[in-house]
Design a protein around this motif. Structure first.
Motif, PDB file in Angstrom:
ATOM      1  N   MET A 192       0.845  -1.174   0.000  1.00 11.42           N
ATOM      2  CA  MET A 192       0.000   0.000   0.000  1.00 11.42           C
ATOM      3  C   MET A 192       0.894   1.242   0.000  1.00 11.42           C
ATOM      4  O   MET A 192       1.895   1.291   0.684  1.00 11.42           O
ATOM      5  CB  MET A 192      -0.896  -0.026   1.235  1.00 11.42           C
ATOM      6  CG  MET A 192      -1.887   1.117   1.272  1.00 11.42           C
ATOM      7  SD  MET A 192      -2.962   1.110   2.724  1.00 11.42           S
ATOM      8  CE  MET A 192      -4.176  -0.063   2.214  1.00 11.42           C
TER       9      MET A 192
ATOM     10  N   ALA B 195      -2.315   3.443   5.369  1.00 13.52           N
ATOM     11  CA  ALA B 195      -1.440   2.271   5.400  1.00 13.52           C
ATOM     12  C   ALA B 195      -1.120   1.831   6.828  1.00 13.52           C
ATOM     13  O   ALA B 195      -0.762   0.686   7.064  1.00 13.52           O
ATOM     14  CB  ALA B 195      -0.144   2.549   4.646  1.00 13.52           C
TER      15      ALA B 195
ATOM     16  N   SER C 236       0.040 -10.874   9.422  1.00 11.76           N
ATOM     17  CA  SER C 236      -0.239  -9.664   8.654  1.00 11.76           C
ATOM     18  C   SER C 236       0.117  -9.857   7.184  1.00 11.76           C
ATOM     19  O   SER C 236       1.126 -10.480   6.848  1.00 11.76           O
ATOM     20  CB  SER C 236       0.556  -8.483   9.213  1.00 11.76           C
ATOM     21  OG  SER C 236       0.387  -7.340   8.403  1.00 11.76           O
ATOM     22  N   THR C 237      -0.707  -9.307   6.313  1.00 17.80           N
ATOM     23  CA  THR C 237      -0.400  -9.316   4.880  1.00 17.80           C
ATOM     24  C   THR C 237       0.364  -8.048   4.488  1.00 17.80           C
ATOM     25  O   THR C 237       0.644  -7.843   3.322  1.00 17.80           O
ATOM     26  CB  THR C 237      -1.684  -9.438   4.040  1.00 17.80           C
ATOM     27  OG1 THR C 237      -2.537  -8.328   4.351  1.00 17.80           O
ATOM     28  CG2 THR C 237      -2.412 -10.737   4.328  1.00 17.80           C
ATOM     29  N   ASN C 238       0.657  -7.210   5.482  1.00 19.05           N
ATOM     30  CA  ASN C 238       1.349  -5.946   5.248  1.00 19.05           C
ATOM     31  C   ASN C 238       2.582  -5.855   6.155  1.00 19.05           C
ATOM     32  O   ASN C 238       2.854  -4.825   6.732  1.00 19.05           O
ATOM     33  CB  ASN C 238       0.384  -4.781   5.509  1.00 19.05           C
ATOM     34  CG  ASN C 238       0.942  -3.460   5.065  1.00 19.05           C
ATOM     35  OD1 ASN C 238       1.741  -3.384   4.152  1.00 19.05           O
ATOM     36  ND2 ASN C 238       0.533  -2.396   5.725  1.00 19.05           N
TER      37      ASN C 238
ATOM     38  N   TYR D 273       4.146  -4.342   9.252  1.00 22.80           N
ATOM     39  CA  TYR D 273       3.100  -3.592   9.929  1.00 22.80           C
ATOM     40  C   TYR D 273       1.898  -4.476  10.255  1.00 22.80           C
ATOM     41  O   TYR D 273       1.609  -5.447   9.556  1.00 22.80           O
ATOM     42  CB  TYR D 273       2.664  -2.403   9.070  1.00 22.80           C
ATOM     43  CG  TYR D 273       3.831  -1.580   8.610  1.00 22.80           C
ATOM     44  CD1 TYR D 273       4.546  -0.814   9.513  1.00 22.80           C
ATOM     45  CD2 TYR D 273       4.245  -1.617   7.289  1.00 22.80           C
ATOM     46  CE1 TYR D 273       5.647  -0.075   9.097  1.00 22.80           C
ATOM     47  CE2 TYR D 273       5.347  -0.886   6.871  1.00 22.80           C
ATOM     48  CZ  TYR D 273       6.039  -0.108   7.783  1.00 22.80           C
ATOM     49  OH  TYR D 273       7.127   0.604   7.376  1.00 22.80           O
TER      50      TYR D 273
ATOM     51  N   ASP E 152      -1.955  -5.382  10.336  1.00 14.74           N
ATOM     52  CA  ASP E 152      -3.151  -5.089   9.542  1.00 14.74           C
ATOM     53  C   ASP E 152      -4.417  -5.579  10.240  1.00 14.74           C
ATOM     54  O   ASP E 152      -5.481  -5.623   9.638  1.00 14.74           O
ATOM     55  CB  ASP E 152      -3.041  -5.681   8.131  1.00 14.74           C
ATOM     56  CG  ASP E 152      -3.075  -7.202   8.117  1.00 14.74           C
ATOM     57  OD1 ASP E 152      -3.152  -7.826   9.197  1.00 14.74           O
ATOM     58  OD2 ASP E 152      -3.026  -7.767   7.009  1.00 14.74           O
TER      59      ASP E 152
END
Length: 147
Positions: free
Chosen positions: A1, A20, A130-132, A135, A137
């Motif tokens: 993102m 994000a 997390s898919t991020n 960080y 999510d």
């Protein structure tokens, strides 16, 4: 993102939203303590700072667990720009069954060597789902992470 930052002002206070960073806790708008007159994801723009007093907005933004929502008082912007850099010590907070919150400014270097500057509060994943990454999510909730 992408590192998008959006700002919404009522003239006195500016609410800053970094999508994000958001873990979609819904604390800003849902439940007894939510401020749906200001934060309403069903409307565009979803943040309408004219919907409540400046102090109510500040109080609500301070509840944001990820730091995706921050604020600044418009009349203090000039003073903040001229201020010397803070010598405060960064703080790391482990949220029960949730992310690791880093309070302070930091540089995050991803696995490809790309650097991102993060300010105020950054929520890092502790559950591994997390898919991020790195960080948070919010995946810890659906995965039932306990820690």
């Amino acid at each position: 993102m992408k590192d998008i930052t959006k700002k919404y002002s009522n003239g006195e206070v500016t609410v800053v939203w970094k999508p994000a960073t958001c873990i979609h806790s819904t604390i800003c708008w849902k439940g007894i303590n939510g401020l749906s007159s200001v934060f309403n994801p069903a409307e565009r723009p979803w943040i309408k700072p004219e919907g409540a007093s400046t102090q109510a907005i500040i109080n609500q933004v301070k509840l944001c667990p990820s730091g995706a929502l921050t604020y600044f008082l418009n009349d203090e912007v000039e003073a903040a720009i001229e201020a010397e850099p803070s010598k405060d010590i960064a703080r790391v907070e482990v949220k029960p069954n949730g992310p690791l919150l880093f309070h302070g400014n930091c540089i995050v270097i991803d696995n490809q060597g790309n650097e991102s500057i993060k300010e105020n509060v950054t929520a890092f994943c502790r559950c591994g789902h997390s898919t991020n990454k790195p960080y948070c999510d919010g995946s810890h909730r659906k995965e039932g992470f306990v820690g």
